[in-house]
Design a protein around this motif. Sequence first.
Motif, mmCIF file in Angstrom:
data_model
loop_
_atom_site.group_PDB
_atom_site.id
_atom_site.type_symbol
_atom_site.label_atom_id
_atom_site.label_comp_id
_atom_site.label_asym_id
_atom_site.label_seq_id
_atom_site.Cartn_x
_atom_site.Cartn_y
_atom_site.Cartn_z
ATOM 1 N N PRO A 66 0.810 -1.235 0.000
ATOM 2 C CA PRO A 66 0.000 0.000 0.000
ATOM 3 C C PRO A 66 0.837 1.277 0.000
ATOM 4 O O PRO A 66 0.304 2.349 -0.304
ATOM 5 C CB PRO A 66 -0.809 -0.107 1.307
ATOM 6 N N PHE A 67 2.123 1.175 0.324
ATOM 7 C CA PHE A 67 2.967 2.362 0.437
ATOM 8 C C PHE A 67 3.994 2.461 -0.690
ATOM 9 O O PHE A 67 4.776 3.412 -0.722
ATOM 10 C CB PHE A 67 3.716 2.334 1.776
ATOM 11 N N GLN A 78 -9.751 -1.958 0.352
ATOM 12 C CA GLN A 78 -9.693 -0.628 0.933
ATOM 13 C C GLN A 78 -9.022 -0.712 2.305
ATOM 14 O O GLN A 78 -9.469 -1.458 3.173
ATOM 15 C CB GLN A 78 -11.108 -0.052 1.077
ATOM 16 N N TYR A 79 -7.936 0.040 2.474
ATOM 17 C CA TYR A 79 -7.191 0.013 3.727
ATOM 18 C C TYR A 79 -7.651 1.153 4.635
ATOM 19 O O TYR A 79 -7.621 2.322 4.243
ATOM 20 C CB TYR A 79 -5.689 0.153 3.466
ATOM 21 N N GLN A 82 -6.366 2.309 10.465
ATOM 22 C CA GLN A 82 -5.845 1.313 11.402
ATOM 23 C C GLN A 82 -5.079 0.225 10.655
ATOM 24 O O GLN A 82 -4.028 -0.239 11.107
ATOM 25 C CB GLN A 82 -6.989 0.697 12.208
ATOM 26 N N ASP A 83 -5.617 -0.198 9.485
ATOM 27 C CA ASP A 83 -4.924 -1.205 8.667
ATOM 28 C C ASP A 83 -3.546 -0.701 8.225
ATOM 29 O O ASP A 83 -2.549 -1.432 8.290
ATOM 30 C CB ASP A 83 -5.751 -1.551 7.436
ATOM 31 N N CYS A 84 -3.503 0.563 7.785
ATOM 32 C CA CYS A 84 -2.244 1.138 7.306
ATOM 33 C C CYS A 84 -1.223 1.226 8.431
ATOM 34 O O CYS A 84 -0.032 0.940 8.215
ATOM 35 C CB CYS A 84 -2.497 2.530 6.713
ATOM 36 N N GLN A 85 -1.680 1.591 9.606
ATOM 37 C CA GLN A 85 -0.764 1.694 10.731
ATOM 38 C C GLN A 85 -0.200 0.331 11.115
ATOM 39 O O GLN A 85 0.983 0.195 11.411
ATOM 40 C CB GLN A 85 -1.468 2.334 11.931
ATOM 41 N N GLN A 86 -1.065 -0.697 11.094
ATOM 42 C CA GLN A 86 -0.608 -2.047 11.423
ATOM 43 C C GLN A 86 0.392 -2.565 10.384
ATOM 44 O O GLN A 86 1.410 -3.165 10.734
ATOM 45 C CB GLN A 86 -1.799 -2.995 11.527
ATOM 46 N N LEU A 87 0.093 -2.309 9.098
ATOM 47 C CA LEU A 87 1.010 -2.725 8.039
ATOM 48 C C LEU A 87 2.338 -1.977 8.157
ATOM 49 O O LEU A 87 3.412 -2.565 7.953
ATOM 50 C CB LEU A 87 0.381 -2.462 6.670
ATOM 51 N N LYS A 218 1.316 9.309 1.196
ATOM 52 C CA LYS A 218 0.832 7.931 1.185
ATOM 53 C C LYS A 218 1.935 6.916 0.929
ATOM 54 O O LYS A 218 1.691 5.714 1.007
ATOM 55 C CB LYS A 218 -0.254 7.777 0.115
ATOM 56 N N HIS A 219 3.138 7.381 0.612
ATOM 57 C CA HIS A 219 4.198 6.474 0.189
ATOM 58 C C HIS A 219 5.315 6.361 1.227
ATOM 59 O O HIS A 219 5.532 7.277 2.018
ATOM 60 C CB HIS A 219 4.799 6.937 -1.138
#
Length: 423
Positions: A66-67, A78-79, A82-87, A218-219
Amino acid sequence: MNTIIDDDRQRFISVSLQEIVDDLCQTPDWSEEQRKNFRSFCHVFAALYHYKFKKQLDEIKHAYQPFDPDCDVTTKKQYSQQDCQQLRDNLMKHVKSLLNHANYEAISVDEMNLAMTEASPYGINVTVNLDDYADMLLYYRGAATKIEYRRDWRSLFLFKQKIEVPIYKRLFLLLNFKTKVQRVREMMQADPNLSEKQAIQQLKRFYNKELENTDIEKHIFVKLFKNIPRYDLEMLFPNQKIRFKLFDKLKIAITGSGGVIGGTIALLGKMSLIATNPLGFLFAIFGFVAVIVRQVMNVFNHQTKYMMVLSRNLYFHNLDNNSGVFGYLNDLAEDEECKEAVLAYYFLFTQPDQLWTEAELDKTIEQYLHEKYEINVDFEVDDGLRKLTEEQLLTSENGVLKALDLKTACQRLDKQWDEFFSF
């Protein structure tokens, strides 16, 4: 001719795994069967760790997708935040582990601040605002000194002077920008008199156009470089700003002021032509404007020259970018893990009557690497023994280490390999 000299001992074993195995197999009192069995042991052990590291690489790629600014695969997932932080947390954890297995060392904040203040060997002054980053990892493998010979003003450019440039032989960089909302909030907290509009304007002035028009928030950017001068770390950051040296400022000021003063005097001298020859006076004005434009362009030309030097240096020092970096590091980590385990097993197995302790084994392997390959290695004997213990190839009684015989060791590795896929 440039020369690179290693500074101190390092964890990295700068000899390929295949060459080490080939050399170990040249043991004179070994039979052909023993050589074959040892190669089989090394082959199965390497395959085992290739599979284990492949699993870690898959987890890193999954967390990074995702990044990844270069990602070319599509997904309907769709992230959430919370999903992005965990990843992101998983990515940082696995990347740090991978760098440690590849024998990279973290660069401390003190080392980074020192690099930001020292003069660049390329003659370029660059500033970077580290407050722009939410996450930043900077690791190196191998510290050395690069010997160069250059002409400079001290020898009137007649003779080349010896210059010693401390470098990082390999440098890993991971960056994740803060959101613009975060930066504006931080700027307003740091300066209570700053309004939101003023903070936004300051932030826009700091970002270059490429960053301003890119969805950088986002990257996560990942870079791998080689032979980077230790005092030039700031040139690797994307939010860099070039600053003119004092010599360049004086040069531009002297030539610029001289041109402007000369143009002004010439224009004033032709003021009398307003009534008698207005066309001549108009040409004089055009000439004065041309002088001003020329001085302004001189400033931009100096900046363009710096940018060209900077981009040329980065072009030749860049090794890999973004997701490609993880594959590179994964292969390196596999080899390092296998080298450590193979060397530890070899000496334990070939000299079973020796009362091996961890310290004695460490000293023997370091001496072997120095005599055989002329390299000074801080061998991680504890890491090699840990792997042998995990694979149940090692026993220890009262601190004395013993390795299993080759046949039993190969059988245990083969059994573990078979149990990976239980269909």
